[in-house]
Design an enzyme around this catalytic site. Sequence first.
Site, PDB file in Angstrom:
ATOM      1  CD  GLU A   9     -36.115  17.477  -9.761  1.00 50.89           C
ATOM      2  OE1 GLU A   9     -37.328  17.625  -9.982  1.00 50.89           O
ATOM      3  OE2 GLU A   9     -35.463  18.213  -9.005  1.00 50.89           O
ATOM      4  CD  GLU A  37     -36.121  21.161  -7.976  1.00 49.43           C
ATOM      5  OE1 GLU A  37     -35.525  21.469  -6.913  1.00 49.43           O
ATOM      6  OE2 GLU A  37     -36.971  20.249  -8.036  1.00 49.43           O
ATOM      7  CD  GLN A  63     -40.421  15.295 -10.824  1.00 46.67           C
ATOM      8  OE1 GLN A  63     -40.823  15.569  -9.694  1.00 46.67           O
ATOM      9  NE2 GLN A  63     -40.099  14.070 -11.176  1.00 46.67           N
ATOM     10  CG  ASP A  93     -46.229  24.899  -9.374  1.00 46.35           C
ATOM     11  OD1 ASP A  93     -47.132  25.553  -8.844  1.00 46.35           O
ATOM     12  OD2 ASP A  93     -46.418  24.143 -10.352  1.00 46.35           O
ATOM     13  CG  PHE A  94     -40.925  21.696  -8.827  1.00 47.85           C
ATOM     14  CD1 PHE A  94     -42.005  22.038  -8.026  1.00 47.85           C
ATOM     15  CD2 PHE A  94     -40.725  20.351  -9.114  1.00 47.85           C
ATOM     16  CE1 PHE A  94     -42.877  21.072  -7.532  1.00 47.85           C
ATOM     17  CE2 PHE A  94     -41.584  19.375  -8.621  1.00 47.85           C
ATOM     18  CZ  PHE A  94     -42.655  19.734  -7.835  1.00 47.85           C
ATOM     19  CG  HIS A 122     -47.403  20.176  -7.115  1.00 48.57           C
ATOM     20  ND1 HIS A 122     -47.220  20.526  -5.799  1.00 48.57           N
ATOM     21  CD2 HIS A 122     -46.438  19.278  -7.401  1.00 48.57           C
ATOM     22  CE1 HIS A 122     -46.183  19.861  -5.309  1.00 48.57           C
ATOM     23  NE2 HIS A 122     -45.687  19.093  -6.262  1.00 48.57           N
TER      24      HIS A 122
END
Lengths: 321, 340
Positions: free
Chosen positions: B29, B62, B84, B87-88, B130
């Site tokens: 992203e 994701e 990014q 955590d994602f 984050h």
Amino acid sequence: MKENYYSTEQLLMFYRKMVLIREFEERVKFLFLEGTMPGTIHQYQGQEACAVGVCSALKKGDIITTTHRPHGHCIAMGMDIKSMMAELFGKVTGCCRGKGGSMHMGDIEKGVVPGIAIVGGGIPIATGIGFGFKMKNMPNVAVCFMGDGATNEGTFHESLNMASVWNLPVIYVVENNLYGASTHVSLVMKVEKISERASAYRIPGITIDGNDVIKVYETAMEAVEKARSGGGPTLIELLTYRITGHSRRDPAAYQPPEEKKKALENEPIKKFTSFLLSRGVSKEIIESIREEVKIEIEEAVKYAMESEYPLPEDTLNDLFA
Amino acid sequence: MARLTIAEALREAIREEMRRDENVYCIGEDIGIPGGWGGAFTVTLGLEKEFPDRIINTPISEAGFFGVALGSSLIGLRPIIDVQYGDFLFCAMDQIANQIAKLRYMSGGKVKIPIVIRAPVGVTGRGAQHSQMMEPFFHCLPGIKIVVPATAYDAKGLLKTAVRDDNPVLIFEHKLLYGAKGVRSESGSIDASSEIPEEEYTIPFGKAVVRKQGKDITIIATLLMMYRAYEAAQILEEQGISVEVIDPRSLVPFDWETVKKSIAKTGRVVIVEESPRRGGIGAEIAATIAEEMLDFLIAPVRRIAAPDTPAPFSPVMEKFYVPSTERIVQTVKEIINISS
């Protein structure tokens, strides 16, 4: 149906593959219920025209992803049923050397990614295969088989969006057999046709009779040719019915008797047999194909049963390349 | 030789690998956008100029683009996934844990999954979603290698090895170590830059580095914690305690040889980790040491970790949360005191 365009040979090839899937599944069901075969199974009886119609439209180098219900797709892609049967028995001669089992059956050499048994999990993977074909300028397509239930997963929507934005050579084939496990589609979606969902991503969506193998073949052929020539993705919804349980010993008591009865009348092999007879194919030929298939399956069962198990410590292999 | 930050060293590694092999591409992203950032921390900045067709900017999907990367790897492409924030990874967890990590195994070894996943981690003023250290969530997952570069030199060499590996590799990069510049710079950053040789080099996985030699106690720490441990070691040295600092550089595979050699010498060991204590990397290392090295130990194994809570926002609480140099100094002194 443009049936006049087909040679008897091609029609009998459709028939043979569908019967091979049906008889394979019936034999597996028996072996499973008598307790010979370990594990669990999700079977394909009733949906044979979907796999055979779509996969017959593919060429060498094209790749499919399949699901927790992969046997039909594997056979339709030309996988060796000996290695499939051996895999079901957990033998080292199995297509995944005993590490996959029923739900992860596949053979990348035959264009089948090992079965992705998490509902919706295969949709982005097929999308990525199409992405790869495009990036590498390869003249191939990816086909993503899924059930009706998978279209409620986020990955379905994420994947269709990406395939649309990037104009990928992917055909999304939704086999709508009316039930996600035991849940009827009407309880979990408001759309009348699942193909409507494609319009949200500006992808063509088509709904057809998934029990009519020629119709399926022709529709797939058109979508495949379009994708191959840079025309982008298509979603094909195939209306069909699972005439067996969801898995293992499921008696499918949630399927109303009337619905079941109607489905049995409309099941793809019965339907196609009538068509073949109307085309002047003799009962003897049809019967002989069935017999040949049964022999082939018995050979596969024998092969599987006589094959060796993996060594227990083979557990530790194949993790990393 | 040029002095590069981690962000620059990673960028150089990606550029070199993309030049070397046209199957290598980046997907993620906010990458490849002219006037954009080059990912959240500038690593891919400008690469789209040289590789306009191989820096693939995705929708915010994701699970979707992790699956795309996987599918493409099955036909010979070698994706570098850019996330990014670490955590994602949870958004893509099915694709990582059920698909990417398992597909080769369940195929009976018939497919290869050459995928690199780059994910920023670190407790850095952003609160609970984050800031996570993601290593423990993947450390227990067979089928995926884990790399944790603390210096620019290591970042470049390890990333190049990762791209050439035929297996999935997760690289955790620390936000305070990137040295990202301009609008994407990070307050509280530590200088992790290195002199990068002109000639090409790679660094094998499973080879730890002894950052500082010592004889009294061994500290095992990665990423930011390695710097804290090193700083603590300097302070302790002045007080007469000789500390050996080991940076494993990769968690899977793990260099037990270097760790065991050190413990055989020191008899004392502390593991410092930025993630919560329960079920952390330290627990695994400590358990193995207890199983295999007990005879060498002259003090109990100690873990210095974050508490078993999410990362808080307020700087006051964040400072409490992340293991500090002072805590390391204090803990080492305690261990030395009870075992001398």
